[in-house]
Write an enzyme that holds these catalytic residues in place. Structure first.
Site, PDB file in Angstrom:
ATOM      1  CB  SER A  51      69.359   0.957  67.872  1.00 52.37           C
ATOM      2  OG  SER A  51      69.229  -0.443  67.847  1.00 52.37           O
ATOM      3  N   GLY A 232      71.390  -2.938  67.517  1.00 54.68           N
ATOM      4  CA  GLY A 232      72.277  -2.311  68.482  1.00 54.68           C
ATOM      5  C   GLY A 232      72.929  -1.064  67.917  1.00 54.68           C
ATOM      6  N   GLY A 234      76.226   1.844  67.280  1.00 56.91           N
ATOM      7  CA  GLY A 234      77.659   1.907  67.013  1.00 56.91           C
ATOM      8  C   GLY A 234      78.048   1.473  65.615  1.00 56.91           C
ATOM      9  CB  CYS A 260      69.015  -3.633  63.065  1.00 57.93           C
ATOM     10  SG  CYS A 260      69.377  -1.864  63.061  1.00 57.93           S
ATOM     11  CG  PHE A 261      74.780  -3.646  65.378  1.00 55.93           C
ATOM     12  CD1 PHE A 261      75.416  -2.744  64.548  1.00 55.93           C
ATOM     13  CD2 PHE A 261      75.432  -4.042  66.534  1.00 55.93           C
ATOM     14  CE1 PHE A 261      76.686  -2.255  64.845  1.00 55.93           C
ATOM     15  CE2 PHE A 261      76.692  -3.556  66.846  1.00 55.93           C
ATOM     16  CZ  PHE A 261      77.314  -2.663  65.997  1.00 55.93           C
ATOM     17  CD  GLN A 264      74.865  -2.289  60.217  1.00 58.64           C
ATOM     18  OE1 GLN A 264      75.530  -2.142  61.236  1.00 58.64           O
ATOM     19  NE2 GLN A 264      73.969  -1.397  59.831  1.00 58.64           N
ATOM     20  CG  ASN A 302      67.801   3.442  65.038  1.00 55.53           C
ATOM     21  OD1 ASN A 302      68.508   4.320  64.522  1.00 55.53           O
ATOM     22  ND2 ASN A 302      67.891   3.125  66.313  1.00 55.53           N
ATOM     23  CG  PHE A 305      77.586   2.457  60.505  1.00 58.71           C
ATOM     24  CD1 PHE A 305      78.857   2.807  60.078  1.00 58.71           C
ATOM     25  CD2 PHE A 305      77.115   2.985  61.705  1.00 58.71           C
ATOM     26  CE1 PHE A 305      79.641   3.677  60.821  1.00 58.71           C
ATOM     27  CE2 PHE A 305      77.887   3.857  62.458  1.00 58.71           C
ATOM     28  CZ  PHE A 305      79.164   4.201  62.011  1.00 58.71           C
ATOM     29  CG  HIS A 350      64.159  -2.584  63.904  1.00 56.07           C
ATOM     30  ND1 HIS A 350      64.666  -2.888  65.148  1.00 56.07           N
ATOM     31  CD2 HIS A 350      65.051  -1.754  63.331  1.00 56.07           C
ATOM     32  CE1 HIS A 350      65.815  -2.252  65.318  1.00 56.07           C
ATOM     33  NE2 HIS A 350      66.067  -1.552  64.233  1.00 56.07           N
ATOM     34  CD  GLU A 352      62.224  -5.137  66.366  1.00 58.48           C
ATOM     35  OE1 GLU A 352      62.793  -4.051  66.593  1.00 58.48           O
ATOM     36  OE2 GLU A 352      62.538  -5.865  65.393  1.00 58.48           O
TER      37      GLU A 352
END
Length: 376
Positions: A51, A232, A234, A260-261, A264, A302, A305, A350, A352
């Site tokens: 990430s 991830g 971006g 996380c990603f 979104q 982390n 966005f 996260h 994990e």
């Protein structure tokens, strides 16, 4: 004292601010987005988290490298950060598992860092001005200040960056269940960390990790009991393929869990929009409130966005009702969403959590419960 014969280093921000220091790790030039991480420990896990791809990470903890580098705690096969900024690197690592120093590992992997920086002042600057493009320059003779600033300004911004394709696995692989196999999960690798399939494996889940470009048919060919969307790097606004795949999964009512990603992407699939945070959430000490239970978890995060929404907000989607299930009390940021009529939920943090905390680990048990209920 700097000279043409003495190695020197500089962190250059796109607003023209320059922090001078000493080379740490490999020499050269690296460009990325300057962000800060508030974790007091876990630098090895941070550095190997996909990430952080194309980000120059500033560690707010002043002493970094005290435990050296071991061969057990990597969260992926390599270091992903674009650059690293620390105040006081350890001269001699001290840990029974250490195999080499952090500086040696940086040199081995070609990671460019800078040490001796006033990271407290730098962090306050990023908090006030926001995460921004930056570059680390190190070597015996640096470019002029104007040349360094121009290189930073010529680099691409994080907004609009499609980066998952650079960190995903090139080929599918399987992490077998520990003990009796109870479920099979298809995990879309958008930048997955090693501890994620490990924690599912501990719960009797056979995890099929698939490339980010996988089609819906390729996902369903696994015959999954559930689908997982990983973390991830971006801008989530670029992830149209993963978003449409997620919609197809929900149309089939296959249990889905994202982090996380992945949070979104699920939010986008439910019709929510995303935006870039001023300086993001990065660290292992960030509180999150569960809207239903009012319980608070200290989490690892982390992300730069976030999803647009309000704590507890309910809204209608193509798939029925949904709600904002979690939020951060620090700034009201959306930290989770849940579909109410199809089996899908996600969190921004996260669970994990390598290297901790572990307050959110039971979310994997919730995923197991969702698959049990769906298969009953």
């Amino acid at each position: 004292m700097n000279s043409t014969m003495t190695p020197s280093a500089a962190l250059v921000l796109e607003d023209g601010r320059i922090f001078r220091g000493e080379p740490f790790g490999a020499r050269g030039t690296t460009l990325g987005e300057a962000v800060f991480c508030t974790g007091m420990t876990g630098y090895q896990e941070t550095l190997t988290d996909p990430s952080y791809y194309r980000q120059i990470v500033v560690q707010t903890a002043p002493h970094i490298g005290n435990t050296g580098w071991n061969d057990e705690d990597d969260e992926s096969a390599r270091i992903w950060v674009a650059g690293y900024v620390v105040r006081d690197p350890a001269r001699i690592p001290s840990n029974w598992r250490s195999r080499r120093s952090l500086a040696e590992e940086f040199e081995r992997q070609g990671v460019i860092g800078i040490a001796g920086v006033d990271t407290r002042t730098l962090t306050r600057h990023i908090r006030e001005r926001g995460a921004m493009r930056a570059g680390v320059f190190s070597g015996e003779k640096l470019p002029t200040e104007q040349e360094m600033v121009q290189q930073v300004l010529d680099s691409p911004p994080m907004a609009g960056a499609d980066l998952a394709k650079h960190v995903t696995t090139p080929q599918p692989y399987v992490v077998p269940a520990q003990g009796e196999k109870r479920f099979r999960v298809a995990a879309l690798d958008l930048g997955i960390k090693s501890n994620t399939p490990r924690m599912m494996s501990e719960r009797g889940i056979e995890v099929h990790v698939l490339p980010a470009s996988s089609s819906f048919d390729e996902v369903m060919n696994v015959e999954p009991d559930g689908v997982f969307l990983s973390n991830g790097p971006g801008d989530p606004a670029t992830m149209d393929h993963a978003t449409e795949l997620t919609r197809e999964v929900m149309r089939r009512e296959v249990p889905l869990f994202g982090i996380c990603f992945g949070n979104q992407i699920l939010g986008r699939a439910l019709g929510m929009s995303t935006y870039k945070l001023r300086y993001g959430h990065r660290g292992i000490n960030i509180p999150v409130v569960d809207v239903r239970t009012r319980s608070v978890a200290i989490t690892a995060q982390n992300h730069g966005f976030a999803l647009e929404g309000e704590p507890g907000q309910r809204f209608e989607t193509e798939f029925g009702a949904a709600e904002v299930s979690h939020y951060c009390p620090n700034d009201g940021c959306v930290e989770g969403v849940r579909a109410l009529d199809v089996p899908a939920f996600s969190v921004q943090y996260h669970p994990e959590a390598a290297a901790g905390p572990h307050d959110a680990a039971p979310l994997f048990d919730q995923f197991v419960g969702l698959m049990e209920a769906h298969g009953a």
